[in-house]
Design a protein around this motif. Sequence first.
Motif, mmCIF file in Angstrom:
data_model
loop_
_atom_site.group_PDB
_atom_site.id
_atom_site.type_symbol
_atom_site.label_atom_id
_atom_site.label_comp_id
_atom_site.label_asym_id
_atom_site.label_seq_id
_atom_site.Cartn_x
_atom_site.Cartn_y
_atom_site.Cartn_z
ATOM 1 N N ASP A 177 0.941 -1.347 0.026
ATOM 2 C CA ASP A 177 -0.065 0.028 -0.096
ATOM 3 C C ASP A 177 0.977 1.300 -0.102
ATOM 4 O OD1 ASP A 177 -2.117 1.837 0.415
ATOM 5 O OD2 ASP A 177 -2.598 1.307 2.179
ATOM 6 N N GLU A 234 -2.473 10.450 0.164
ATOM 7 C CA GLU A 234 -3.659 9.567 -0.076
ATOM 8 C C GLU A 234 -4.349 8.995 1.110
ATOM 9 O OE1 GLU A 234 -5.967 5.964 -1.299
ATOM 10 O OE2 GLU A 234 -4.170 6.104 -0.283
ATOM 11 N N ASP A 235 -3.303 8.580 2.059
ATOM 12 C CA ASP A 235 -3.641 7.814 3.054
ATOM 13 C C ASP A 235 -3.400 8.265 4.451
ATOM 14 O OD1 ASP A 235 -4.744 5.221 3.191
ATOM 15 O OD2 ASP A 235 -2.919 4.063 2.556
ATOM 16 N N TRP A 256 -3.802 -5.171 4.956
ATOM 17 C CA TRP A 256 -4.134 -3.673 4.420
ATOM 18 C C TRP A 256 -4.052 -2.989 5.785
ATOM 19 C CZ3 TRP A 256 -9.066 -1.353 5.375
ATOM 20 C CH2 TRP A 256 -9.295 -0.070 4.721
ATOM 21 N N HIS A 257 -3.378 -1.849 5.997
ATOM 22 C CA HIS A 257 -3.299 -0.784 7.060
ATOM 23 C C HIS A 257 -2.864 -1.488 8.188
ATOM 24 C CE1 HIS A 257 -5.785 2.288 4.761
ATOM 25 N NE2 HIS A 257 -4.752 2.088 4.357
HETATM 26 ZN ZN LIG Z 1 -3.946 2.707 2.139
#
Ligand SMILES: [Zn+2]
Length: 308
Positions: free
Chosen positions: A139, A171-172, A279-280
């Motif tokens: 990611d 973005e994150d 993810w994350h």
């Molecule tokens: Zn992300």
Amino acid sequence: MNWLRQVRIYTVFGSIVLFWSLPGFGGSLDSEKYSRVIWNYLETLCAFGPRNPGSEGYRETLDLIRKVGEKYADQVVEQPFLVRSSMSSSHEMVNLELQFHGTEGGAPILIGAHFDTRPFADEDPDPEKWSKPILGANDGGSGTAVLLGLAQYLSQHPVARPVHLVFFDGEDFGAKDSGMNLLGSTHYAQQLAQEDKAKWPYWVLVIDMIADKDLQIFKESYSQKGSANFLDKIYAVAKDQGNQALKEELKYTIYDDHYPFHRMGIPSTVLIDFDYPYWHTLQDTLDKCSIESMFSIFSVVAQTIRDL
Ligand SMILES: [Zn+2]
């Protein structure tokens, strides 16, 4: 169709990696070379550590993108902007754009990926980790590495249309529902909205999280709604290359960096594997990533833009 013309096995970085040459490139895509190039970029990014805005890894990532841009792009454009997260704190961010003029001109193809990584692991199974920054191998890392590889590729194999490789910041960045995500692409789209439509991209393609070993990319709702013809084109190329990762089914609606452009009416597509168990979390690390997956997307994108 026998797409697997040639298979060779190498040991790279202690793991077995398959390289293959694909039809449709007339030999112009050196799969072995670009697999190495992309994997090296991903290793380098991961060695920087977390790359959330303000971190040392973030600064090193910007330096790397700038260096690659100076070496390979026709022009590098920096788009700095300030993000206010509260009355008292603001953050300097920047989108970096590596421009390739193309051999025939026309409206550019914008290929984007976010280079920032999430400042906190808010999906980690261990609540004690929720405040720690993620490494973001997949990611943030995988899309950035593929774009850097594309820069090198385009310098040696220009395509007809101009191609703008855009590395989006922020973005994150924020918590869920904070409105503090997609910051770079939103800023870019706002700037674009003030420009003459003749300067708008012909197509926006965003890649994100494309390194999972079990790569599965389903069609995404906004992409299908706003860029069906382009999706068809990508899928046709993928089919021709024997790529099994791109699935015909529509599965997710995703707010990624393509969304601000979709909202403006520009055909915009995201290629993302959202079924990524790490993810994350702090487990989004290099060992979860596959060069075969990354290269398969690189080669689909490289061929697709060649045909536009
Ligand atoms: Zn992300």
